[in-house]
Design a protein around this motif. Sequence first.
Motif, PDB file in Angstrom:
ATOM      1  N   THR A  82      59.187  43.058 -54.160  1.00 35.96           N
ATOM      2  CA  THR A  82      59.835  44.370 -54.276  1.00 35.96           C
ATOM      3  C   THR A  82      59.354  45.001 -55.578  1.00 35.96           C
ATOM      4  O   THR A  82      59.151  44.316 -56.583  1.00 35.96           O
ATOM      5  N   TYR A  83      59.202  46.306 -55.526  1.00 30.89           N
ATOM      6  CA  TYR A  83      58.723  47.064 -56.677  1.00 30.89           C
ATOM      7  C   TYR A  83      59.872  47.935 -57.167  1.00 30.89           C
ATOM      8  O   TYR A  83      60.625  48.488 -56.362  1.00 30.89           O
ATOM      9  N   SER A  84      59.999  48.059 -58.500  1.00 30.07           N
ATOM     10  CA  SER A  84      61.062  48.911 -59.043  1.00 30.07           C
ATOM     11  C   SER A  84      60.584  49.526 -60.360  1.00 30.07           C
ATOM     12  O   SER A  84      59.676  48.998 -61.005  1.00 30.07           O
ATOM     13  N   LEU A  85      61.224  50.637 -60.747  1.00 34.81           N
ATOM     14  CA  LEU A  85      60.862  51.286 -62.005  1.00 34.81           C
ATOM     15  C   LEU A  85      61.360  50.431 -63.166  1.00 34.81           C
ATOM     16  O   LEU A  85      62.466  49.888 -63.116  1.00 34.81           O
ATOM     17  N   THR A  86      60.550  50.313 -64.206  1.00 32.00           N
ATOM     18  CA  THR A  86      61.008  49.655 -65.435  1.00 32.00           C
ATOM     19  C   THR A  86      61.811  50.674 -66.247  1.00 32.00           C
ATOM     20  O   THR A  86      61.877  51.859 -65.884  1.00 32.00           O
ATOM     21  N   ASP A  87      62.420  50.231 -67.344  1.00 32.83           N
ATOM     22  CA  ASP A  87      63.125  51.179 -68.218  1.00 32.83           C
ATOM     23  C   ASP A  87      62.175  52.289 -68.641  1.00 32.83           C
ATOM     24  O   ASP A  87      62.521  53.472 -68.625  1.00 32.83           O
ATOM     25  N   ALA A  88      60.946  51.912 -69.014  1.00 32.94           N
ATOM     26  CA  ALA A  88      59.955  52.905 -69.429  1.00 32.94           C
ATOM     27  C   ALA A  88      59.661  53.863 -68.274  1.00 32.94           C
ATOM     28  O   ALA A  88      59.545  55.077 -68.469  1.00 32.94           O
ATOM     29  N   GLY A  89      59.572  53.304 -67.076  1.00 33.94           N
ATOM     30  CA  GLY A  89      59.263  54.133 -65.901  1.00 33.94           C
ATOM     31  C   GLY A  89      60.367  55.127 -65.604  1.00 33.94           C
ATOM     32  O   GLY A  89      60.118  56.268 -65.195  1.00 33.94           O
TER      33      GLY A  89
END
Length: 462
Positions: free
Chosen positions: A362-369
């Motif tokens: 699964t792919y998710s946004l990081t805090d930076a993203g």
Amino acid sequence: MTEKTFVQNDAIRSAFSAAMSAMYRAEVPAYGTLMDLVAEVNAHVLAAEPALAERLTETDALERISQERHGAIRLGTPAELSMMRRVFAVMGMFPVGYYDLSTAGVPVHSTAFRPVGAAALSRNPFRVFTSLLRLDLIDDAELRAEAERVLSTRAIFTPGAVALTEKAEAEGGLNAEDADAFVEAVLETFRWHDKAIVDAGLYKRLHDAHRLMADVVSFKGPHINHLTPRTLDIDAVQARMPEKGIAPKAVIEGPPTRACPILLRQTSFKALDEPVSFKDENGNWVTGSHTARFGEIEQRGIALTPKGRALYDALLDQSRKHVRPAADGSNAAAYEQALADAFEAFPDSWDGIRAQGLGYFTYSLTDAGRGAEMSGDLETLLRDGLVRFDPIVYEDFLPVSAAGIFQSNLGNAAAQDFSASPSQQQFEADLGQAVLNEFDHYAAIEAASIAACMSATSGQAT
Ligand code: OOG
Ligand code: NI
């Protein structure tokens, strides 16, 4: 709105698995010993690896880490299977996957009834590996007919369980009182009965034809034959079973120990000889014994794509050509070595597994993203640290492993040569529904996570 008063099906499943666990521990004391050992080993691992403990606190409820993940039953008729499907649906458990065990010398085919989707799995992951006896694979026509006759006389569900299932279907759920009654009634189907419904002579003929036939046909219901908690260190539990006075099966099924776990590793303690009684020709009860019930443990890793699975199957096959694990454990070390050698060819880093398209993530946004203006394709976002990937856990079963579990608990002479005869269409007709394809399911989870990340990039509609 009456729906507001319905108990969530996930909550019914939780209550059911807790009730089943309590019943099984009371019925099979060695299982309680295994549960204690698993809890001990899990606590030890968590104490030694604070980072793991922290991660599990985020993703799994830590206090439930050592609870049961699955159990198994074996059914005798299509009608039993289709009713079982309806009962499990009330608990939010749906048929996923088709497993043909005939190739491995066991005359059944199977599915797993399980919660589908991350939310339901995290509320309670309990599933039931459910097999249907295949009388069509038994040569002896007379015995087959007798087995059919016996099976046609038994009713494995209580009238209350049937009525409450129908009520849930008609009304869309069960209220608290009905849900409690449902769990209690359904538990009866899984209970052990020590009085056989066949005489000793027929039991012996069934047993001689295949031990599994005797187990399915001879009793009033499809007693739960094992439960399986999750362990954080399967090698440790396997090694320590003897010190607790329980005999482990010869080898752990599935892939070898790895840095990046794949699929599913499982092992069990050997089924126990238990006293049962049969009616003799004069109608008197005589004592005999039956071997069916055991305890198992599991440790899960990443779900593999068809390509990854093909590589897994090929490497497993290759290692077994070198060393076939002997039932008595005499060549266990050599088997482990052959397995480890063969799996050198399977990348053991998440990057490597992903790069070769072997596993689902699964792919998710990081805090930076989350804070950034994002643009570019997925690989760019990953490289820039705006998106991260995590392995998707394999929630299903493995036919070769399942066969190994069956065999070590049916007595090791039980394997017979059946020609491979997968019969998914017949199984689904008997079930009354198609099974969910597990690969499609994991691929959809991965695709949805990518779509969610990409919709956050510029140039995409929000
Ligand atoms: C089922 C064996 C399969 C597993 O974990 O692979 C199984 C049975 O013995 O009825 O439970
Ligand atoms: Ni199992």
